[in-house]
Design a protein around this motif. Structure first.
Motif, PDB file in Angstrom:
ATOM      1  N   THR A 170       0.725  -1.194  -0.002  1.00 47.77           N
ATOM      2  CA  THR A 170       0.003  -0.036   0.114  1.00 47.77           C
ATOM      3  C   THR A 170       0.862   1.211   0.064  1.00 47.77           C
ATOM      4  O   THR A 170       0.557   2.213  -0.716  1.00 47.77           O
ATOM      5  N   GLU A 171       1.811   1.278   0.876  1.00 44.85           N
ATOM      6  CA  GLU A 171       2.699   2.416   0.849  1.00 44.85           C
ATOM      7  C   GLU A 171       3.528   2.719  -0.514  1.00 44.85           C
ATOM      8  O   GLU A 171       3.478   3.702  -0.961  1.00 44.85           O
ATOM      9  N   GLY A 173       1.134   4.083  -2.947  1.00 43.07           N
ATOM     10  CA  GLY A 173       0.652   5.504  -2.671  1.00 43.07           C
ATOM     11  C   GLY A 173       1.842   6.296  -3.251  1.00 43.07           C
ATOM     12  O   GLY A 173       1.486   7.443  -3.674  1.00 43.07           O
ATOM     13  N   TRP A 196       1.862  12.142   0.482  1.00 37.18           N
ATOM     14  CA  TRP A 196       1.059  10.731   0.482  1.00 37.18           C
ATOM     15  C   TRP A 196       0.748  10.585   2.004  1.00 37.18           C
ATOM     16  O   TRP A 196      -0.451  10.315   2.087  1.00 37.18           O
ATOM     17  N   SER A 213      -3.038  10.476   2.367  1.00 38.44           N
ATOM     18  CA  SER A 213      -3.346   9.416   2.689  1.00 38.44           C
ATOM     19  C   SER A 213      -4.358   9.053   3.629  1.00 38.44           C
ATOM     20  O   SER A 213      -5.270   7.945   3.797  1.00 38.44           O
ATOM     21  N   LEU A 215      -7.534   7.242   1.848  1.00 34.18           N
ATOM     22  CA  LEU A 215      -6.860   6.683   0.677  1.00 34.18           C
ATOM     23  C   LEU A 215      -6.107   5.413   0.855  1.00 34.18           C
ATOM     24  O   LEU A 215      -5.935   4.199   0.353  1.00 34.18           O
ATOM     25  N   ARG A 216      -5.472   5.288   1.964  1.00 30.94           N
ATOM     26  CA  ARG A 216      -4.791   4.023   2.353  1.00 30.94           C
ATOM     27  C   ARG A 216      -5.458   2.929   2.656  1.00 30.94           C
ATOM     28  O   ARG A 216      -5.236   1.762   2.123  1.00 30.94           O
TER      29      ARG A 216
END
Lengths: 105, 714
Positions: A36-37, A40, B187, B191, B215-216
């Motif tokens: 996920t990171e 992102g 981000w 996020s 979002l995360r």
């Protein structure tokens, strides 16, 4: 929006696709968090690249002190399709990981 | 021309600083790795392609891991979160466990594969294997599968590190130095912002759902197939379908990390003290845990308690125009006192609690509610600081809801129209539900499902006699026909129920007698809120089949159920009810028992028993229960059972090779092996004298006959 992209991005459970169901939950969670990171950060880079050069600095500044309410319309005005980029990055990560896993016998 | 970018230098060369920082903020720590000195040599400012960079990174990582495998191999470690208490450890936090390096994992995988191969050769098709050999075979298979999963998981982390490095270098090469850091910061900021204010779906309830999504969460959810969390117009259909079921499908990897121990314990003892937002988070985290586990086993009790509270909170928040963040029970309590119990009840404090999200949608947004109501409501709740005010267009809906409740309260009879597939008993059930929703005596609010079944049957008998006496009794009832159930008849049925079952023993006997019937009713459909039944929002009665009804095998897991649902959606002429309403029946957001439903939109209505016998349904079910996707299943469906039992993982000969033409990934083959196991188990349960004949069946017929219930011997 491209339905195939939506399907690729949202359609499958990567844990199952990679054959990781047997692992402990914590390990799966940590793996998902790491992916996920990555997605992102890639997403932010894609947005950054998609902006006209003159707006890039403003983008970086706006996300530091702005709000999503203003950010998303601002991006839209500049022709950046955030949802599309988001889906593309998710789909890409899923596809990459699936390919890697398929190579493991 | 290949793009060449300068390699970065300096501290950012260290592994993977930005990712590490991001994960650390979330309580996940990447242990420091010191690169061997030789690897710290600068590449200078020479230009390199991404491929070259990736290659170098991979080599570095491999070298680093190899050097440090015994002590500081790359792994993710949670920080600041107590580890999951273990029964055998007295709940004491454990020190983070060092994971083996990827090279070690590779060696373990190779060894496990070799052992599996060796054992599989001995095992053959398994029909002549000893128990000891069978045990060894399955142990070896499990060990191989686990070793592979461990390796792949580590490889995923390696991929993340490599890609982060590449991205960092690429971004900083094209911009001023440090841009990547800023983007990563961006981000981190974006996020965790709630998307509710920027995602603007048409449905207000979707907006409320979206307010809990960042979002995360959305990305983590997408990775495990929880589609609805992705904000975007293009996913509207998926979002609409899954968002309301999202109560049970949402996923929050981040929140789950933070709350892991708490969630794992599934502790709902302090539910009353939790704020609505906390309940929602806890509920979602629990759902995520179940999704990762692949099962709700052991979590059902907590799920139901959380779901009930969550749906009640959502109902009230929707009714009062608040979101969950701004809403508290204290505030709601004040509103209740100010506005009076009647109106409060009308917006559904107690009633909506059991209604579920499909009902909420109907309540809050049903066209019939809004239609024809023009006047603003007197005495609507005032807008408080911190509350999101109700849009003006919602005011008439609340007014109408209150009016509808009043109408029920003052009614002398309940006329409910037949919907497709319904019998008079369905209408009696509705009449009873309407009556109970506004029964001020509260005497019957806690009726059990069994009691309701008895009362509705009695109500229909009483009404049947009245209709017969009036010459209005029909043999066949068509959709649109109405039966008027007198309020006195409802009260009489309830009174008789009370008299007849006046002890716990009698009630227990009643529950036992009607146990099978109770499970076949979709009780959520008969919930009433604000004067409206949830049934008003659907197209009639569908038949309902539980996995226990379908499969002969004792264990039917959630994954199987998902496959069934997917299959049902694809089936021409059959829709999965609830799609339109946004409920995904059979999921945690739906009823407690795993089940799925079909409805026939063309007006053909069949009972559950009839439907389960339909050829087309059984064909599709056979495919679904195989656990394979359509392509995989088609490749083996005509294969003889005796042949499939000879297939192996390694496919060394034609006899043991699976059909070609489909994907042959590890996961696919393992799925095939699992199906083979199930076929073998059913085959071996047959009398020996019939095995030769049954071995000649094709896979499809075998599944229909021996894995599905009600199969006819071929």
């Amino acid at each position: 929006m491209d339905k195939e992209l939506i399907r690729k991005a949202l359609g499958a459970n990567i844990v199952e696709e990679l054959g990781l169901g047997i692992l402990p939950e914590e390990q799966k969670i940590n793996m998902l968090a790491a992916v996920t990171e990555l997605i992102g950060v890639r997403l932010m880079a894609r947005v950054h690249e998609a902006l006209p050069e003159g707006d890039r600095e403003a983008f970086v500044k706006s996300v530091e002190g702005g709000s999503p309410e203003t950010l998303f319309p601002w991006l839209k005005e500049r022709g950046v399709d955030f949802d599309q980029l988001l889906l593309e990055e998710i789909a890409k990560a899923k596809e990459d990981l699936k390919k890697r896993a398929q190579a493991v016998k | 021309m290949t793009e060449r970018i300068p390699a970065s230098s300096g501290p950012e060369e260290q592994l993977p600083s930005v990712l590490e920082a991001g994960l650390k903020r979330r309580g996940i720590e990447l242990p420091k790795q010191e690169e061997p000195q030789a690897l710290k040599t600068q590449e200078g400012n020479e230009l390199k392609t991404s491929r070259e960079i990736a290659h170098e990174r991979a080599e570095k990582i491999a070298a680093t891991e190899k050097t440090e495998a015994e002590t500081t191999h790359f792994f993710l470690r949670r920080k600041g979160i107590p580890d999951e208490p273990r029964a055998d450890a007295g709940g004491a936090p454990e020190a983070p466990e060092a994971r083996p390096s990827i090279e070690v994992l590779k060696e373990q995988l190779d060894a496990a594969r070799d052992e599996f191969l060796k054992t599989e050769k001995e095992y053959g098709d398994g029909t002549r294997a000893s128990d000891e050999l069978a045990d060894r075979y399955y142990d070896a298979r499990d060990a191989y599968e686990r070793a592979r999963a461990e390796y792949v998981a580590e490889d995923v982390l390696k991929y993340v590190r490599e890609e982060t490095e590449i991205l960092e270098q690429r971004v900083d090469a094209g911009e001023a130095k440090g841009v990547f850091e800023k983007l990563h910061g961006a981000w981190g900021w974006l996020s965790e912002k709630n998307m509710g204010k920027v995602w603007d779906p048409e449905s207000r309830i979707l907006k409320i759902g979206a307010r809990m999504v960042n979002l995360r969460t959305a990305i983590s959810g997408a990775l495990i197939g929880a589609a609805w969390m992705i904000p975007g117009a293009g996913v509207g259909v998926l979002a609409a379908r899954q968002a309301l079921a999202g109560a049970g499908m949402t996923f929050m990897a981040y929140d789950l990390q933070r709350k892991y121990a708490e969630v794992k314990a599934a502790d709902v003892s302090k539910l009353d003290k939790l704020a609505p937002q906390e309940v929602a988070e806890k509920f979602h985290a629990l759902a995520a845990l179940a999704k990762l586990k692949g099962s709700w086993q052991g979590l059902e009790g907590a799920r139901e308690k959380l779901r009930e509270r969550y749906e009640r909170d959502m109902a009230i928040a929707v009714a009062w125009g608040m979101d969950l963040q701004g809403y508290t029970w204290e505030l709601a309590d004040k509103e209740q006192k100010k506005e009076g119990a009647r109106k409060w009840r009308a917006v559904g404090a107690g009633v909506l609690g059991g209604l579920g999200l499909a009902g909420l949608r109907h309540f809050a947004f049903g066209a019939d509610v809004a239609a024809g109501v023009k006047a603003p409501a007197p005495g609507l709740p005032p807008v408080h600081e911190g509350m999101t005010p109700l849009p003006s267009e919602d005011v008439p809906k609340i007014t109408a809801a209150i009016s509808a409740s009043e109408a029920i309260k003052n009614a002398t009879e309940f006329s409910v129209p037949f919907q497709p597939g319904e019998s008079p008993l369905h209408e009696a059930r509705k009449a009873l539900a309407l009556y109970l929703s506004e029964d001020e005596s509260q005497a019957f609010r806690a009726l059990s499902p069994a009691e309701k079944l008895w009362a509705e049957e009695r109500l229909w008998k009483l009404t049947q006699e009245q209709l017969k006496a009036a010459g209005a009794l029909k043999d066949v009832w068509q959709p649109g026909d109405q039966i008027a159930f007198k309020k006195e008849a409802v009260q009489q049925a309830l009174s008789e129920l009370q008299q007849k079952f006046d002890s716990p023993e009698k009630l227990k006997a009643l529950a036992e007698n009607l146990r099978d019937h109770v499970g076949k009713v979709d009780w959520k459909r008969y919930a009433v809120a604000a004067g409206h039944g949830a049934w008003e929002g659907d197209t009639g009665v569908r038949f309902r089949v539980s996995t226990a009804d379908i499969l002969r095998e004792p264990k039917a897991n959630e994954r199987m159920l998902d496959a069934l649902l997917e299959e049902a959606r694809r089936y021409p002429g059959i829709t999965v009810p609830g799609e339109e309403a946004g409920t995904l029946l059979g999921t945690p957001g739906g009823a407690g028992t795993p089940h799925f439903e079909y409805s026939f939109e063309d007006g053909t209505v069949v009972s559950a028993e009839e439907a389960a016998r339909l050829e087309l349904v059984r064909d599709k079910l056979a495919e679904a229960v195989s656990g394979l996707d359509a392509g995989e299943y088609n490749a083996i469906r005509t294969m003889r059972v005796s042949d499939i039992l000879k297939k192996s993982f390694w496919q060394l000969t034609d006899e043991t090779r699976w059909p070609e033409g489909t994907r042959q990934t590890h996961v696919d083959i393992m799925n095939r092996l699992h199906l083979k196991d199930r076929i073998k188990a059913a085959f071996e349960a047959l009398p020996e004298q019939s095995r030769a004949d049954v071995g000649g069946l094709d896979v499809h017929d075998f599944i229909r006959t021996y894995l599905l219930k009600g199969g006819t011997k071929v």
